[in-house]
Scaffold this motif. Structure first.
Motif, mmCIF file in Angstrom:
data_model
loop_
_atom_site.group_PDB
_atom_site.id
_atom_site.type_symbol
_atom_site.label_atom_id
_atom_site.label_comp_id
_atom_site.label_asym_id
_atom_site.label_seq_id
_atom_site.Cartn_x
_atom_site.Cartn_y
_atom_site.Cartn_z
ATOM 1 N N ILE A 39 -6.888 13.473 -14.267
ATOM 2 C CA ILE A 39 -5.947 14.062 -13.427
ATOM 3 C C ILE A 39 -6.428 13.533 -12.144
ATOM 4 O O ILE A 39 -7.240 13.915 -11.499
ATOM 5 C CB ILE A 39 -5.837 15.614 -13.879
ATOM 6 C CG1 ILE A 39 -5.760 15.958 -15.035
ATOM 7 C CG2 ILE A 39 -4.809 16.033 -12.878
ATOM 8 C CD1 ILE A 39 -4.345 15.684 -15.808
ATOM 9 N N LEU A 40 -5.138 12.699 -11.490
ATOM 10 C CA LEU A 40 -5.369 12.631 -10.051
ATOM 11 C C LEU A 40 -4.469 13.426 -9.268
ATOM 12 O O LEU A 40 -3.380 13.832 -9.518
ATOM 13 C CB LEU A 40 -5.196 11.337 -9.721
ATOM 14 C CG LEU A 40 -5.679 10.096 -10.491
ATOM 15 C CD1 LEU A 40 -5.096 8.739 -10.293
ATOM 16 C CD2 LEU A 40 -7.176 10.085 -10.146
ATOM 17 N N GLU A 41 -4.929 13.920 -8.071
ATOM 18 C CA GLU A 41 -4.225 15.018 -7.127
ATOM 19 C C GLU A 41 -3.600 13.855 -6.366
ATOM 20 O O GLU A 41 -3.979 12.836 -5.575
ATOM 21 C CB GLU A 41 -5.330 15.554 -6.263
ATOM 22 C CG GLU A 41 -4.626 16.477 -5.242
ATOM 23 C CD GLU A 41 -5.601 17.479 -4.554
ATOM 24 O OE1 GLU A 41 -5.107 17.512 -3.148
ATOM 25 O OE2 GLU A 41 -6.770 17.713 -5.116
ATOM 26 N N GLN A 43 -0.947 14.036 -2.736
ATOM 27 C CA GLN A 43 -0.689 14.989 -1.607
ATOM 28 C C GLN A 43 0.504 14.105 -1.009
ATOM 29 O O GLN A 43 0.209 12.718 -0.637
ATOM 30 C CB GLN A 43 -1.711 14.983 -0.572
ATOM 31 C CG GLN A 43 -2.924 15.913 -1.524
ATOM 32 C CD GLN A 43 -4.041 15.895 -0.652
ATOM 33 O OE1 GLN A 43 -4.218 15.100 0.545
ATOM 34 N NE2 GLN A 43 -5.231 16.550 -0.960
ATOM 35 N N ILE A 52 -3.572 9.908 -2.564
ATOM 36 C CA ILE A 52 -4.030 9.777 -3.948
ATOM 37 C C ILE A 52 -5.638 10.316 -3.792
ATOM 38 O O ILE A 52 -6.430 9.454 -3.581
ATOM 39 C CB ILE A 52 -3.958 8.579 -4.913
ATOM 40 C CG1 ILE A 52 -2.372 8.506 -4.893
ATOM 41 C CG2 ILE A 52 -4.436 8.918 -6.293
ATOM 42 C CD1 ILE A 52 -1.955 7.100 -5.572
ATOM 43 N N VAL A 53 -6.120 11.401 -4.593
ATOM 44 C CA VAL A 53 -7.406 11.847 -4.506
ATOM 45 C C VAL A 53 -7.998 11.523 -5.836
ATOM 46 O O VAL A 53 -7.634 11.870 -6.880
ATOM 47 C CB VAL A 53 -7.421 13.439 -4.299
ATOM 48 C CG1 VAL A 53 -8.774 13.972 -4.186
ATOM 49 C CG2 VAL A 53 -6.808 13.656 -2.919
ATOM 50 N N LYS A 56 -12.026 15.358 -9.392
ATOM 51 C CA LYS A 56 -12.877 16.204 -8.699
ATOM 52 C C LYS A 56 -14.485 15.695 -9.136
ATOM 53 O O LYS A 56 -14.507 15.570 -10.335
ATOM 54 C CB LYS A 56 -12.589 17.498 -8.838
ATOM 55 C CG LYS A 56 -11.377 18.259 -8.548
ATOM 56 C CD LYS A 56 -11.333 18.386 -7.257
ATOM 57 C CE LYS A 56 -10.018 18.912 -6.699
ATOM 58 N NZ LYS A 56 -9.473 18.478 -5.452
#
Length: 74
Positions: A39-41, A43, A52-53, A56
């Protein structure tokens, strides 16, 4: 942490469902050990750009390498 600026260009693709798709640069995915199902965050910033983060807890892999001039894959 990897500190560098790399610019890559990808063509946007459209799926049947009307969603849009772009690829992640292979060097970035390898650096952050991104794999299928992660799962990529994403924003949306006030200037309209996207950030793209990585997943975690993933540290940047200093050994990641690029096998093509644009670091998009190879």
């Amino acid at each position: 942490m990897v500190v560098a600026t790399v610019t890559v260009h990808y063509k946007v693709q459209e799926l049947k469902e009307g969603q849009y798709l772009i690829n992640l640069p292979k060097i970035w995915a390898r650096t952050y050990k991104v794999t299928k199902g992660d799962i990529l965050e994403m924003q949306i910033l006030s200037d309209g750009s996207l950030r793209i983060v990585p997943p975690k807890g993933r540290e940047a892999d200093a050994q990641a390498s690029c096998s093509s001039p644009d670091c998009g894959g190879g």
